[in-house]
Write an enzyme that holds these catalytic residues in place. Sequence first.
Site, PDB file in Angstrom:
ATOM      1  CG  ASP A   1      -0.263   0.040   2.522  1.00 40.59           C
ATOM      2  OD1 ASP A   1       0.942   0.314   2.558  1.00 40.59           O
ATOM      3  OD2 ASP A   1      -0.926  -0.202   3.549  1.00 40.59           O
TER       4      ASP A   1
ATOM      5  CG  ASP B   1      -5.501  -5.500   2.415  1.00 36.79           C
ATOM      6  OD1 ASP B   1      -5.061  -5.061   3.496  1.00 36.79           O
ATOM      7  OD2 ASP B   1      -6.126  -4.767   1.605  1.00 36.79           O
TER       8      ASP B   1
END
Length: 377
Positions: free
Chosen positions: A93, A272
């Site tokens: 990320d 996720d």
Amino acid sequence: MTFTLQHRDTSGTDARAGLIETDHGLIETPIFMPVGTLGSVKGIHTHELIDDIKAQIILGNTYHLYLRPGIDIIKKAGGLHKFNGFNRPMLTDSGGFQVFSLSGIRKLSEEGCEFRSHIDGSKHFFSPEKVIDIERAIGADIIMAFDECPPGTAEYSYAKSSLALTHNWLRRCENRFHSTQPLYEYKQSLFPIVQGCVYKDLRQESARYVTQFNADGYAIGGLAVGEPAPVMYEMIEIVNDILPQDRPRYLMGVGTPVNIVEAIARGVDMFDCVMPTRNGRNAMLFTQNGIINMRNQKWQDDFSPIDPLGTSRVDTAYTKAYLHHLFKAKELLAMQIASAHNLAFYLWLVKEARKHITIGDFATWQRYIIPQLSNRL
């Protein structure tokens, strides 16, 4: 990175099954990605991820890896794959969610975000360009654009100005990404992130804006941050009506097993969440028959396997009574067993979803499995 759409559900949902090909291997979708915030999935050995849990891809966190061990160390190691020994696909990320979480110790501007470390209070600055440079150094196969994640309860005016900032940062991320090269011997893909809070017009605007970059895949961010689940599902539908059919869609930070099944039904491919390991460390197990609190006294003399249906090796190797004992005794092994079980269950769930998409009865399976997943045992 390439994505091949292999099957569409024929039972009345938008569920899909596909194949992502990266230089570190293949990923069958729908897929769940265990969260390895600091380069490790908490309490789980790399060999367990590969052999028992069957993880095809894991996620690392740009903000946390930047602070420690630091980008210089990761570069000296030759990238995160070599540093942690997980030689399968990885995703990072951008740190946008962590910036959102640090609302009390950060300042946003058109240029980027100034923040203080949660570790020692030191001051740092993330610009879109710097984030891309950091993600190049970490070396994940899939990297995310820098964005701002507004809370699910944000007013429309804030959400609109936040979206403008995210779009400006995305343009700069794209420019930096295409003007630089990977640092290691494999390719990387940059995913834009759709934002817009809980507002239909902003989500549509963002979905249309990101598609102009013709990315290898797209992410949906800013959900599961305080809004009701039905609103989240509505936003997913709105966005997926616009995002390209031939690219993977990644729903960031979601969620419960029920959330995942519902999102798959709406055309999401990648997920996720820290929930499997975080809840596991707190004695909550997800199973095919429902949710178990392993601290409850009812399990004290239950000598049946953790999950008789067995989604991983630990499910049949240990009994509920033994795991209950470990949690009551505060043994570290309790957290390891529960985390491994939950991750294996999440991977089982998306694999099962893929199977039912392929054979064409996903809607029937969805109606059966959701009440099961919601049970409190």
